[in-house]
Structure formats: C-alpha cells, structure tokens
Design a protein around this motif. Structure first.
Motif, short mmCIF file in Angstrom:
data_model
loop_
_atom_site.label_atom_id
_atom_site.label_comp_id
_atom_site.label_asym_id
_atom_site.label_seq_id
_atom_site.Cartn_x
_atom_site.Cartn_y
_atom_site.Cartn_z
N THR A 69 1.46 0.82 1.24
CA THR A 69 1.89 0.22 -0.12
C THR A 69 1.02 -0.34 -1.16
O THR A 69 0.71 -0.30 -2.16
CB THR A 69 3.34 -0.13 -0.22
OG1 THR A 69 4.16 0.61 0.64
CG2 THR A 69 3.89 -0.53 -1.47
N ALA A 70 0.58 -1.75 -0.39
CA ALA A 70 -0.74 -2.20 -0.95
C ALA A 70 -1.77 -1.50 -1.32
O ALA A 70 -2.43 -1.56 -2.29
CB ALA A 70 -0.87 -3.42 -0.09
N ALA A 72 -2.35 1.50 -2.01
CA ALA A 72 -1.84 2.62 -3.09
C ALA A 72 -1.93 1.68 -4.28
O ALA A 72 -2.30 2.05 -5.28
CB ALA A 72 -0.64 3.15 -2.75
N LEU A 73 -1.15 0.75 -4.29
CA LEU A 73 -1.07 -0.21 -5.64
C LEU A 73 -2.29 -0.88 -6.08
O LEU A 73 -2.53 -0.83 -7.13
CB LEU A 73 0.11 -1.39 -5.30
CG LEU A 73 1.61 -0.86 -5.23
CD1 LEU A 73 2.36 -2.04 -4.70
CD2 LEU A 73 2.20 -0.20 -6.45
N GLU A 76 -4.15 1.76 -8.35
CA GLU A 76 -3.31 2.29 -9.45
C GLU A 76 -3.73 1.82 -10.73
O GLU A 76 -4.40 1.05 -10.75
CB GLU A 76 -1.93 1.92 -9.36
CG GLU A 76 -1.06 2.48 -8.21
CD GLU A 76 -0.80 4.05 -8.67
OE1 GLU A 76 -0.42 4.46 -9.83
OE2 GLU A 76 -1.13 5.00 -7.61
N MET A 79 -3.76 -1.80 -12.54
CA MET A 79 -4.68 -2.84 -11.51
C MET A 79 -6.32 -2.69 -12.14
O MET A 79 -6.69 -3.75 -12.40
CB MET A 79 -4.05 -2.74 -10.14
CG MET A 79 -4.69 -3.98 -9.44
SD MET A 79 -4.40 -5.72 -9.84
CE MET A 79 -2.53 -5.36 -9.56
N TYR A 134 -4.71 -8.58 -7.47
CA TYR A 134 -3.46 -7.98 -6.76
C TYR A 134 -2.89 -9.18 -6.21
O TYR A 134 -1.49 -9.18 -6.33
CB TYR A 134 -3.86 -7.06 -5.75
CG TYR A 134 -2.70 -6.29 -4.93
CD1 TYR A 134 -1.94 -5.68 -5.48
CD2 TYR A 134 -2.58 -6.71 -3.50
CE1 TYR A 134 -0.77 -5.16 -4.87
CE2 TYR A 134 -1.62 -6.10 -2.83
CZ TYR A 134 -0.66 -5.39 -3.57
OH TYR A 134 0.40 -4.88 -3.03
N VAL A 138 1.21 -10.07 -6.98
CA VAL A 138 2.32 -9.96 -6.03
C VAL A 138 2.97 -11.39 -5.95
O VAL A 138 4.29 -11.77 -5.71
CB VAL A 138 1.81 -9.39 -4.69
CG1 VAL A 138 2.85 -9.54 -3.31
CG2 VAL A 138 1.41 -7.90 -4.71
N GLN A 141 5.35 -11.98 -8.77
CA GLN A 141 6.43 -11.21 -8.63
C GLN A 141 7.36 -11.59 -7.61
O GLN A 141 8.78 -11.92 -8.01
CB GLN A 141 6.01 -9.75 -8.24
CG GLN A 141 5.48 -8.98 -9.51
CD GLN A 141 4.98 -7.47 -8.68
OE1 GLN A 141 5.23 -7.23 -7.52
NE2 GLN A 141 4.33 -6.76 -9.64
#
Length: 231
Positions: A69-70, A72-73, A76, A79, A134, A138, A141
């Motif tokens: 997941t990390a 992929a993000l 994106e 980012m 990144y 995170v 968030q």
C-alpha cells in the motif's frame, strides 16, 4: 561533362542525398540520447503496521500488505505533484512517474524507492523529497485520526485547565486581600488531581490508538549516486 548532364545528375541524386542526411541526423540524435548517462538514487522507507491495524474490510493488515500500500501511494499523482511543486521540476506527474519506482521488499517492512535522472544530485534530491513528504503526510494523517478520536477527552482536559486557571486566579486575589483561602485550596488540589488523571488517560489513549495505525519513517535516505546505471 556538359552543364545539362550535370543538372540531370544533380536531380537524380538530390533525393537520396537528402534522405541519407535525414537518416544520419536521426541516428545521431538517437545515439546522443542513448549515450546520456542515467543515475539512480535509492532510499528505503520503514512501514510498520500496528498490531491492531486492519484493512478496509476489517481484516488484520500484514506487513506485505502495508508495504504494498505504501509503495502504491508514494507513486500516486498527488504525492508526485507535491514533489514537482516543491522542487520546481517543470515536468508532469506522468513524466516523473517514469523516473520513480517503489518496490516492497518481500517478507520485510521496507519499501525501496528508486529515482533515475541524468543528474545524480537531482536523482537523490527527488528521492529524499518524495520519501520525506510521504512520511510527513502519513504522520499528519495519524495525528488527525488520534485527535479526532480523542476530541472528547481533549475537551475535558481543556475544561479542567481553564477551571484550574480560574481557581488559581481566585487564590491569588484572596491572598492579596488577606482573605480566607481554606475553601479555594482544596478545590485547586482536586482539580489538579483530576487534570493529572485525564492527562494520563489521554496518553494511554494515544498509545492504544497508535496500535491501530500504520506508521512510517525513512529507514535510509538516498545518497548521490556516483556510477550511472546506463549510458
């Protein structure tokens, strides 16, 4: 050779000569482009899934799922666009995406982030900016989620701090007037105890919430590469 024959000969060979020149120009450009050295910088990001963290279906999140997941993000468009804006790269997200790869290391908590660029210094700069951005995103968030979940407890702490400030002000006023403070002091003590309890509860709450989250950090920043990966 007569002038008329020369003109015929020139017309006959004009097109082949032009074609040869065009082909030579294209070949020269391709060779020059291919000969431009490309450097690759690489950083690593540590991704830790909390023991109580889960995916959207409520299933416990594995280390491989968290790193995938990390990875992929990090690649994106949002980012990548942030990095482009910060470094004034003057490229599109699609162009930058072709330079960036994020690869999870199987059965580990690491993601390798590589950036290729003709400039070794720029490759490292892009890599470090991307991974740092990144991690910051995170972390931000996670803090927002914890603050939202603990909003009621935070409000109680704020209320008790305000109460304590009022009581201490009343005590100071009473002392200046040499008034009786026997009633105020116990109230201050009680409020202080309650505030300490609430603060401890909130700290425990934060620790518990952290177990439900995925945390990230830069495990190894990128250094400026010395040897090109292609030329």
């Amino acid at each position: 050779m007569q002038p008329q024959q020369l003109r015929k000969l020139a017309r006959r060979w004009a097109l082949p000569v032009v074609l040869i020149a065009v082909v030579a120009g294209i070949a020269g450009f391709a060779i020059a482009r291919h000969s431009t050295p490309i450097y690759q910088a690489q950083a690593s990001v540590l991704v830790i899934a909390g023991p109580q963290s889960s995916n959207s279906s409520g299933v416990p999140l594995s280390a491989d799922e968290a790193t995938a997941t990390a990875a992929a993000l990090m690649t994106e468009p949002p980012m990548l666009q942030q990095v482009i804006n910060e470094l004034h790269l003057g490229v599109t997200t699609d162009q930058l995406a072709k330079q960036v790869t994020a690869t999870p290391q199987t059965s580990t908590e690491l993601v390798d982030v590589a950036v290729q660029d003709p400039s070794p210094a720029r490759a490292a700069l892009i890599d470090n900016t991307l991974t740092s951005d990144y991690v910051a995103a995170v972390t931000r968030q996670n803090e927002q989620r914890i603050n939202q979940a603990g909003a009621a407890l935070q409000q109680q702490i704020t209320d008790q701090r305000n109460t304590l400030a009022t009581e201490e002000s009343q005590l100071a006023t009473a002392d200046r007037k040499h008034a009786d403070t026997t009633g105020i002091t116990p109230e201050i003590n009680a409020t202080s105890v309650l505030l300490s309890t609430l603060t401890a509860n909130y700290s425990a709450f934060q620790a518990t919430q952290a177990q439900n989250l995925v945390t990230v950090s830069v495990a190894a920043p990128a250094s400026v590469p010395v040897t090109p990966v292609s030329s």
